[in-house]
Enzyme design. Structure first.
Site, mmCIF file in Angstrom:
data_model
loop_
_atom_site.group_PDB
_atom_site.id
_atom_site.type_symbol
_atom_site.label_atom_id
_atom_site.label_comp_id
_atom_site.label_asym_id
_atom_site.label_seq_id
_atom_site.Cartn_x
_atom_site.Cartn_y
_atom_site.Cartn_z
ATOM 1 N N HIS A 1 -7.506 -4.655 10.003
ATOM 2 C CA HIS A 1 -7.078 -4.480 8.599
ATOM 3 C C HIS A 1 -5.762 -5.089 8.045
ATOM 4 C CE1 HIS A 1 -4.659 -0.402 9.102
ATOM 5 N NE2 HIS A 1 -3.776 -1.291 9.190
ATOM 6 N N GLU B 1 -9.530 -1.753 5.091
ATOM 7 C CA GLU B 1 -10.347 -1.483 6.389
ATOM 8 C C GLU B 1 -11.729 -2.299 6.462
ATOM 9 O OE1 GLU B 1 -8.493 0.003 8.139
ATOM 10 O OE2 GLU B 1 -7.848 2.063 7.406
ATOM 11 N N ASP C 1 0.749 -1.203 0.097
ATOM 12 C CA ASP C 1 0.055 0.020 -0.135
ATOM 13 C C ASP C 1 0.854 1.436 0.031
ATOM 14 O OD1 ASP C 1 0.966 -0.717 2.361
ATOM 15 O OD2 ASP C 1 -1.165 -1.000 3.422
ATOM 16 N N ASN D 1 -7.566 -2.380 14.137
ATOM 17 C CA ASN D 1 -8.922 -2.823 13.717
ATOM 18 C C ASN D 1 -9.145 -3.990 12.524
ATOM 19 O OD1 ASN D 1 -7.697 -1.701 11.300
ATOM 20 N ND2 ASN D 1 -9.258 -0.271 10.725
HETATM 21 C C1 F6R Z 1 1.368 -1.559 5.977
HETATM 22 C C2 F6R Z 1 0.224 -2.252 6.269
HETATM 23 C C3 F6R Z 1 -0.651 -2.343 7.175
HETATM 24 C C4 F6R Z 1 0.289 -2.797 8.764
HETATM 25 C C5 F6R Z 1 -0.609 -2.630 9.925
HETATM 26 C C6 F6R Z 1 0.086 -2.792 11.145
HETATM 27 O O1 F6R Z 1 2.034 -1.594 4.909
HETATM 28 O O2 F6R Z 1 -0.128 -3.011 5.207
HETATM 29 O O3 F6R Z 1 -1.678 -3.374 7.530
HETATM 30 O O4 F6R Z 1 0.908 -3.708 8.636
HETATM 31 O O5 F6R Z 1 -1.185 -1.311 10.041
HETATM 32 O O6 F6R Z 1 1.208 -1.908 11.403
HETATM 33 P P1 F6R Z 1 2.237 -1.832 12.542
HETATM 34 O O7 F6R Z 1 3.305 -2.691 12.037
HETATM 35 O O8 F6R Z 1 2.656 -0.597 12.495
HETATM 36 O O9 F6R Z 1 1.506 -2.135 13.702
#
Ligand code: F6R
Length: 250
Positions: free
Chosen positions: A151, A156, A80, A149
Site C-alpha cells: 500500500h 490497500e 491519511d 502489502n
Molecule cells: C502513512 C502511510 C503508510 C505508511 C506505510 C509504511 O501515512 O501512508 O502508507 O507509509 O504503512 O509504514 P512504516 O513507515 O511505519 O513502515
C-alpha cells in the site's frame, strides 16, 4: 553530504538511490526536501506518517532549529488519517505529525492539512480535501512510505489507480502491522481516509522512502513487476518523476 551527487540508478521510470542504512536514507531524503524549499517559493509538500519518515522529520526539525530554515511559506497535505480518532489521541496521525514535526517548525497551522477522520460528512470532507489540494496548485513533492502489502497512503490492494481521496477499509495485514502503536490489535481502527492513488500520481515529484529487509520482496515487486491494483505502489511506474531512496538491495 548536501550538494554532493548521489549515485542514481534508473530503473524503468524511477531514479533509485541506494543507501547503506536508515540514517543515510533520512539524510538523502532531507536534502531533497530542503532543496525543494530553496527552489520553490511557496512549496506544497505531501507528507506521510509511520516509522520510515521519523528520521527525515528529525532532520527537518534540526534544519529549522539549528540552521534557521523557515517553513513559513510551506503548505502540507498528509496522506491519511484513521477514522474515529481525535487529534488528541496519541495514535492519530494528527498527533503524530504535530509531535514529530509540525509543532517544532514555524509553519502556520492553517497551512497544514490532514484528512479529518472525525468529520460527520466524511464523503464531503474527502471532496473538500481534493479541492484544497487543487486550490494551492497541486503537490510539488509527495513523500511516500511503503506498506508490506504494497500500500501507499492507505490505498490497500484492490484500490483503483484512478482513485481520489476516499474512505478505505483497512486490510487485516495493515491492522496487524500497525498494532505496534496501540495497546491491543483490536484498538486499531478498521477504516481510514486516504488520498487516492490518482491524487498521489498528480504530484510533480514523488519521494519514495523504503527501509529494511521486511520491505525487500514487496519493493522488488513494486519496481520490477507489472502495474497491478493488487500491488498499489506499482502504480508509481506510471509517474514520470519518482525518486526511490532505499537501503534494500534491488
Ligand atoms: C502513512 C502511510 C503508510 C505508511 C506505510 C509504511 O501515512 O501512508 O502508507 O507509509 O504503512 O509504514 P512504516 O513507515 O511505519 O513502515
Amino acid at each position: 553530504m548536501r550538494g554532493e551527487k548521489m549515485k542514481v540508478n534508473k530503473v524503468k521510470n524511477m531514479d533509485v538511490i541506494q543507501v547503506k542504512d536508515y540514517a543515510e536514507m533520512s539524510k538523502v531524503a532531507s536534502d531533497i526536501v530542503l532543496e525543494k524549499l530553496e527552489k520553490i517559493k511557496q512549496p506544497v509538500l505531501g507528507l506521510a506518517t509511520g516509522s520510515t519518515p521519523e528520521g527525515l522529520y528529525a532532520l527537518m526539525r534540526k534544519a529549522h532549529e539549528e540552521d534557521g530554515i523557515s517553513f513559513r511559506d510551506v503548505t502540507t497535505f498528509n496522506l491519511d488519517e484513521y477514522i474515529g480518532l481525535a487529534e488528541e489521541n496519541e495514535q492519530s496521525y494528527h498527533y503524530f505529525m504535530n509531535d514529530k514535526l509540525l509543532n517544532h517548525i514555524d509553519i502556520p497551522k492553517h497551512q497544514t492539512h490532514i484528512p479529518d477522520g472525525l468529520a460527520t460528512d466524511l464523503e464531503g470532507a474527502c471532496a473538500s480535501y481534493e479541492k484544497a489540494i487543487k486550490a494551492v496548485g497541486g503537490i510539488d513533492l509527495q513523500l511516500l512510505g511503503l506498506g508490506v502489502n504494497g500500500h501507499i497512503g492507505f490505498n490497500e490492494p484492490g484500490t483503483p489507480v484512478t482513485s481520489r481521496t476516499h474512505i478505505i477499509e483497512l486490510d487485516d495485514i495493515t491492522r496487524k502491522v500497525n498494532a505496534r502503536f496501540f495497546e491491543h490489535e483490536s484498538d486499531v481502527p478498521t477504516q481510514a481516509v486516504t488520498m487516492g492513488i490518482g491524487t498521489i500520481l498528480e504530484a510533480d515529484h514523488i519521494l519514495f522512502v523504503v527501509h529494511g529487509e521486511k520491505k525487500a520482496d514487496i519493493l522488488r515487486e513494486v519496481i520490477n513487476g507489472e502495474v497491478t491494483k493488487d500491488v498499489p505502489a506499482s502504480a508509481l511506474q506510471l509517474h514520470p518523476n519518482v525518486t526511490v531512496i532505499t537501503d534494500v538491495s534491488l
